[in-house]
Design an enzyme around this catalytic site. Structure first.
Site, mmCIF file in Angstrom:
data_model
loop_
_atom_site.group_PDB
_atom_site.id
_atom_site.type_symbol
_atom_site.label_atom_id
_atom_site.label_comp_id
_atom_site.label_asym_id
_atom_site.label_seq_id
_atom_site.Cartn_x
_atom_site.Cartn_y
_atom_site.Cartn_z
ATOM 1 N N GLY A 17 0.834 -1.209 0.000
ATOM 2 C CA GLY A 17 0.000 0.000 0.000
ATOM 3 C C GLY A 17 0.859 1.246 0.000
ATOM 4 N N ARG A 51 -0.205 -1.104 -6.610
ATOM 5 C CA ARG A 51 -0.704 -1.617 -7.888
ATOM 6 C C ARG A 51 -0.299 -0.704 -9.032
ATOM 7 N NH1 ARG A 51 -6.923 -2.454 -7.003
ATOM 8 N NH2 ARG A 51 -6.418 -0.377 -6.259
ATOM 9 N N ASP A 93 -0.002 -7.009 -8.215
ATOM 10 C CA ASP A 93 -1.325 -7.224 -7.639
ATOM 11 C C ASP A 93 -1.148 -8.211 -6.490
ATOM 12 O OD1 ASP A 93 -3.841 -7.940 -6.899
ATOM 13 O OD2 ASP A 93 -4.587 -8.340 -8.918
ATOM 14 N N ASP A 185 -2.521 0.208 17.155
ATOM 15 C CA ASP A 185 -3.520 1.168 17.619
ATOM 16 C C ASP A 185 -2.700 2.429 17.822
ATOM 17 O OD1 ASP A 185 -4.951 2.925 19.336
ATOM 18 O OD2 ASP A 185 -6.325 1.281 19.768
ATOM 19 N N HIS A 186 -2.848 3.388 16.921
ATOM 20 C CA HIS A 186 -1.866 4.486 16.949
ATOM 21 C C HIS A 186 -1.934 5.298 18.247
ATOM 22 C CE1 HIS A 186 -5.138 7.140 15.511
ATOM 23 N NE2 HIS A 186 -4.389 8.141 15.923
ATOM 24 N N LYS A 190 1.144 7.331 21.195
ATOM 25 C CA LYS A 190 1.159 8.745 21.625
ATOM 26 C C LYS A 190 1.945 8.882 22.920
ATOM 27 C CE LYS A 190 -3.262 9.951 19.479
ATOM 28 N NZ LYS A 190 -3.004 11.021 18.540
ATOM 29 N N ASP A 243 -15.001 2.703 15.094
ATOM 30 C CA ASP A 243 -13.852 3.511 14.666
ATOM 31 C C ASP A 243 -12.998 3.981 15.855
ATOM 32 O OD1 ASP A 243 -12.383 4.920 12.609
ATOM 33 O OD2 ASP A 243 -13.265 6.782 13.369
ATOM 34 N N HIS A 248 -9.303 2.848 20.425
ATOM 35 C CA HIS A 248 -8.620 3.920 21.155
ATOM 36 C C HIS A 248 -9.231 4.208 22.528
ATOM 37 C CE1 HIS A 248 -7.019 4.272 17.225
ATOM 38 N NE2 HIS A 248 -7.929 5.081 16.733
HETATM 39 N N1 LIG Z 1 -5.287 6.562 5.811
HETATM 40 C C1 LIG Z 1 -5.240 6.548 7.109
HETATM 41 O O1 LIG Z 1 -4.980 7.555 7.790
HETATM 42 C C2 LIG Z 1 -5.493 5.285 7.857
HETATM 43 C C3 LIG Z 1 -5.663 4.096 7.188
HETATM 44 N N2 LIG Z 1 -5.844 2.951 7.906
HETATM 45 C C4 LIG Z 1 -5.975 1.668 7.215
HETATM 46 O O2 LIG Z 1 -4.846 1.454 6.393
HETATM 47 C C5 LIG Z 1 -5.204 0.764 5.220
HETATM 48 C C6 LIG Z 1 -4.823 1.589 3.993
HETATM 49 O O3 LIG Z 1 -5.498 2.821 4.037
HETATM 50 P P1 LIG Z 1 -5.218 3.994 3.005
HETATM 51 O O4 LIG Z 1 -3.769 4.184 2.789
HETATM 52 O O5 LIG Z 1 -6.018 5.128 3.480
HETATM 53 O O6 LIG Z 1 -5.873 3.393 1.667
HETATM 54 P P2 LIG Z 1 -5.662 3.891 0.165
HETATM 55 O O7 LIG Z 1 -6.902 3.499 -0.565
HETATM 56 O O8 LIG Z 1 -5.210 5.297 0.090
HETATM 57 O O9 LIG Z 1 -4.454 2.987 -0.350
HETATM 58 C C7 LIG Z 1 -4.617 1.619 -0.612
HETATM 59 C C8 LIG Z 1 -3.285 1.055 -1.072
HETATM 60 O O10 LIG Z 1 -3.478 -0.330 -1.342
HETATM 61 C C9 LIG Z 1 -2.957 -0.605 -2.649
HETATM 62 N N3 LIG Z 1 -3.709 -1.711 -3.234
HETATM 63 C C10 LIG Z 1 -5.044 -1.867 -3.281
HETATM 64 N N4 LIG Z 1 -5.336 -3.032 -3.914
HETATM 65 C C11 LIG Z 1 -4.165 -3.593 -4.265
HETATM 66 C C12 LIG Z 1 -3.802 -4.781 -4.947
HETATM 67 N N5 LIG Z 1 -4.727 -5.653 -5.375
HETATM 68 N N6 LIG Z 1 -2.506 -5.041 -5.142
HETATM 69 C C13 LIG Z 1 -1.549 -4.184 -4.717
HETATM 70 N N7 LIG Z 1 -1.828 -3.049 -4.039
HETATM 71 C C14 LIG Z 1 -3.132 -2.758 -3.842
HETATM 72 C C15 LIG Z 1 -3.148 0.668 -3.406
HETATM 73 O O11 LIG Z 1 -2.312 0.669 -4.528
HETATM 74 P P3 LIG Z 1 -2.614 1.629 -5.801
HETATM 75 O O12 LIG Z 1 -3.033 2.959 -5.231
HETATM 76 O O13 LIG Z 1 -1.288 1.694 -6.471
HETATM 77 O O14 LIG Z 1 -3.705 0.977 -6.547
HETATM 78 C C16 LIG Z 1 -2.752 1.681 -2.351
HETATM 79 O O15 LIG Z 1 -1.359 1.781 -2.281
HETATM 80 C C17 LIG Z 1 -6.702 0.506 5.339
HETATM 81 O O16 LIG Z 1 -6.883 -0.741 5.942
HETATM 82 C C18 LIG Z 1 -7.159 1.596 6.275
HETATM 83 O O17 LIG Z 1 -8.333 1.244 6.957
HETATM 84 C C19 LIG Z 1 -5.848 2.953 9.264
HETATM 85 C C20 LIG Z 1 -5.691 4.101 9.978
HETATM 86 C C21 LIG Z 1 -5.534 5.365 9.338
HETATM 87 O O1 LIG Z 2 -8.210 5.939 14.162
HETATM 88 C C1 LIG Z 2 -8.760 7.014 14.008
HETATM 89 O O2 LIG Z 2 -8.306 8.067 14.699
HETATM 90 C C2 LIG Z 2 -8.545 9.379 14.230
HETATM 91 C C3 LIG Z 2 -8.242 10.315 15.394
HETATM 92 O O3 LIG Z 2 -6.886 10.165 15.730
HETATM 93 P P1 LIG Z 2 -6.090 11.351 16.416
HETATM 94 O O4 LIG Z 2 -4.717 10.823 16.576
HETATM 95 O O5 LIG Z 2 -6.170 12.526 15.487
HETATM 96 O O6 LIG Z 2 -6.780 11.643 17.706
HETATM 97 C C4 LIG Z 2 -9.960 9.565 13.735
HETATM 98 O O7 LIG Z 2 -10.087 10.808 13.092
HETATM 99 C C5 LIG Z 2 -10.304 8.487 12.744
HETATM 100 O O8 LIG Z 2 -11.672 8.585 12.402
HETATM 101 C C6 LIG Z 2 -10.027 7.121 13.296
HETATM 102 O O9 LIG Z 2 -10.120 6.164 12.242
#
Ligand SMILES: NC(=O)C1=CN([C@@H]2O[C@H](COP(=O)(O)OP(=O)(O)OC[C@H]3O[C@@H](n4cnc5c(N)ncnc54)[C@H](OP(=O)(O)O)[C@@H]3O)[C@@H](O)[C@H]2O)C=CC1
Ligand SMILES: O=C1O[C@H](COP(=O)(O)O)[C@@H](O)[C@H](O)[C@H]1O
Length: 524
Positions: A17, A51, A93, A185-186, A190, A243, A248
């Site tokens: 990812g 991907r 993939d 669990d971020h 902290k 969530d 948390h």
């Molecule tokens: N964003 C956040 O702040 C947070 C995210 N999470 C969790 O982290 C995870 C990722 O979130 P996020 O980064 O936001 O998601 P995004 O949708 O932004 O990114 C998903 C990633 O997965 C890759 N991907 C998807 N399908 C495939 C595949 N079949 N093969 C290879 N790579 C693939 C994508 O690649 P490409 O783009 O190249 O297709 C991309 O790099 C989720 O489980 C989310 O719940 C948890 C806490 C906070």
């Molecule tokens: O995990 C999550 O946390 C954030 C809040 O995190 P914080 O470090 O800014 O307090 C929340 O916004 C989000 O919905 C949830 O997925």
């Protein structure tokens, strides 16, 4: 292979990812922060998997942009090349088993360059439905075989209820041992959450009072000013209960309520945390009505700006019943905490971004003071986010009077002058070092789901009311009534940058009576 290593061992970190939001906003900046603060030795490599069919230079540019935009430490261009030179991108993939051959060869090449093989970390920053296929393929391809030292770092959500979390865990456990799994669990990364055990167990002042004989109630707030942002597709399914509460909020309850561990080591600490979850009173579906409130924001004003209601947000069902707010009254039914309510609340589109734990001590006997109703409660406030600090509210004699009592505040700011490391920096470093203390063990995750599942079911089965609150308010009136049934009130959340603690408390006349003069002791 040992899972606990020292951080001078060369390692390869594979980020699945790597083109996604989490990698850009948190992981690359965290790695850069560690690198710039000399917490990473120079023997490491990062393999980014995504991907998108992008080349190495585009990937390097993407990491650069991400770090420049999101890192707490500004990019030092002269050093940049030695940092980014360790990054390589692989487009594949992840569902395709064959594609792991290429990954194996890139990881092998990186290990050759580092001069040491078999210390591999896999970070799954991908959708949870890919966790199972990825861990299976990692094992069968030999990228994560039994012969190599390996660790798996997994993001939330870990399932959406107990059965799905169990199924997910069983899938992952086919390829990784429990000690090799680092569930993030971020909040546990902290600074002030990690400080709770020090505040509690390094001060003779607190521990003797940390029980139901001296504490009236504990209030834990995690409020946010943001709304659902662009995460409706996830949030519509999750809601605030899954969530924030399942992870948390319960982590904060555990850190506050746990018994002193026999040793400050990983399993001893996690054992004590789990005992809190075991003692946490589980509500029957019928009891949920009395102890839990769910809310959803309507349109309103936050930080002076008008904002839409949740149902008007992009990609949200116009009749959505998803909760953006939860308040609950919890009880830890053990010897220490019997009868002490833990009031928790979390919500989006509230007036301030605040995470804090307030310990409200019991009132003094009304013998000497309080003749004028001027005796307030002692409070200990642990401020976690965004300001970090410890605040205490005490009573003292008003200067120049006979026995008039005024509240005085003692404040300690933890991040004034020096910024604390980002949660992801701490957690990544811990995972690199094989220290899983601040990651969640499977029994914690499973018990947390077993606590929240009946709440969700009760809401659905009994069609319990969803209460609405205006964006920019502190939540629905029902949350106030939740505490009022015990004769309690939510303690005011104060803004250390805007006003001294005692003034903030003064705004809540039910707590403290008029304050004219007060010293504020600050250590920064
Ligand atoms: N964003 C956040 O702040 C947070 C995210 N999470 C969790 O982290 C995870 C990722 O979130 P996020 O980064 O936001 O998601 P995004 O949708 O932004 O990114 C998903 C990633 O997965 C890759 N991907 C998807 N399908 C495939 C595949 N079949 N093969 C290879 N790579 C693939 C994508 O690649 P490409 O783009 O190249 O297709 C991309 O790099 C989720 O489980 C989310 O719940 C948890 C806490 C906070
Ligand atoms: O995990 C999550 O946390 C954030 C809040 O995190 P914080 O470090 O800014 O307090 C929340 O916004 C989000 O919905 C949830 O997925």
């Amino acid at each position: 292979m040992p899972t606990h290593s020292d951080n001078s061992l060369p390692f390869v970190l594979v980020i699945f990812g790597a083109t996604g939001d989490l990698a850009k906003r948190k992981l690359f900046p965290a790695l850069y922060g560690l690198y710039r603060t000399n917490l990473l030795q120079h023997h490491f490599a990062v393999v980014g998997v995504g991907r998108s069919p992008i080349g190495q230079s585009d990937f390097h540019q993407m990491v650069h942009d991400a770090v420049r935009t999101h890192s707490r430490i500004s990019v030092e261009e002269r050093e940049w090349m030695s940092f980014i030179g360790r990054f390589e991108y692989v487009s594949l993939d992840v569902k395709n088993a064959e594609a792991y051959k290429e990954l194996l060869s890139v990881v092998g090449k990186k290990e050759q360059e580092l001069g040491r093989a078999g210390n591999r970390l896999f970070y799954l920053a991908i959708a949870p439905d890919l966790f199972g296929p990825v861990t299976n393929h990692l094992k069968s391809s030999g990228v994560a075989s039994a012969q190599v030292g390996k660790r798996l770092i997994i993001e939330k959500p870990f399932g959406h209820d107990y059965p799905s979390a169990k199924a997910l865990n069983e899938q992952i456990r086919q390829s990784f041992e429990e000690e090799e799994i680092f569930r993030i669990d971020h909040y546990l990364g902290k600074e002030m959450i990690q400080n709770i055990e020090v505040i509690r167990f390094a001060n003779s002042l607190f521990e003797p009072l940390w029980n139901n004989r001296h504490i009236d109630n504990i209030q834990i707030t995690a409020s946010e000013t943001v709304g659902v942002e662009d995460r409706a597709s996830y949030y519509e399914q999750a809601g605030a209960l899954r969530d924030m509460v399942q992870n948390h909020m319960l982590q904060m309850v555990m850190m506050t309520a746990m018994e002193p561990p026999s040793r400050l080591n990983t399993e001893a600490i996690r054992d004590e945390k789990v005992k809190v979850l075991r003692s946490l009173r589980r509500y029957t579906e019928e009891e949920v009505r009395h102890y839990v409130v769910r809310g959803q924001y309507r349109e309103g004003t936050v930080n002076g700006k008008p904002v839409p209601g949740y149902r008007q947000e992009p990609n949200v069902n116009s009749e959505s019943l998803t909760e953006t707010y939860v308040a609950a009254q919890l009880y830890v039914d053990n010897f220490r905490w019997a009868g002490v309510p833990f009031y928790i609340r979390t919500g989006k589109r509230m007036p301030k971004k605040v995470t804090e734990i307030v310990i409200r001590f019991k009132d003094m006997p009304n013998i000497y003071f309080n003749k004028k109703g001027d005796l307030g409660p002692n409070l200990l406030i642990i401020r976690i986010n965004p300001e970090e600090g410890i605040y205490m509210l005490l009573n003292a004699k008003k200067q120049g009077t006979d026995r008039d009592v005024i509240p005085i505040a003692m404040e300690f700011c933890n991040n004034c002058g020096q910024e604390s490391p980002e949660a992801y920096e701490r957690l990544l470093l811990d995972a690199i070092q094989g220290d899983s203390t601040f990651f969640t063990r499977w029994d914690e995750v499973s018990l947390a789901w077993k606590f929240v599942d009946p709440i969700r079911k009760a809401w659905e089965r009994f069609d319990l009311p969803l209460s609405f609150y205006a964006a920019g308010s502190w939540g629905p009136d029902e949350a106030d009534r939740l505490l009022a049934q015990n004769g309690a009130k939510w303690l005011p959340v104060y803004d250390p940058q805007a006003q001294p603690l005692v003034q903030a408390v003064e705004q809540a006349p039910h707590l403290v009576h008029p304050v004219e003069q007060f010293p504020v002791l600050t250590r920064g």
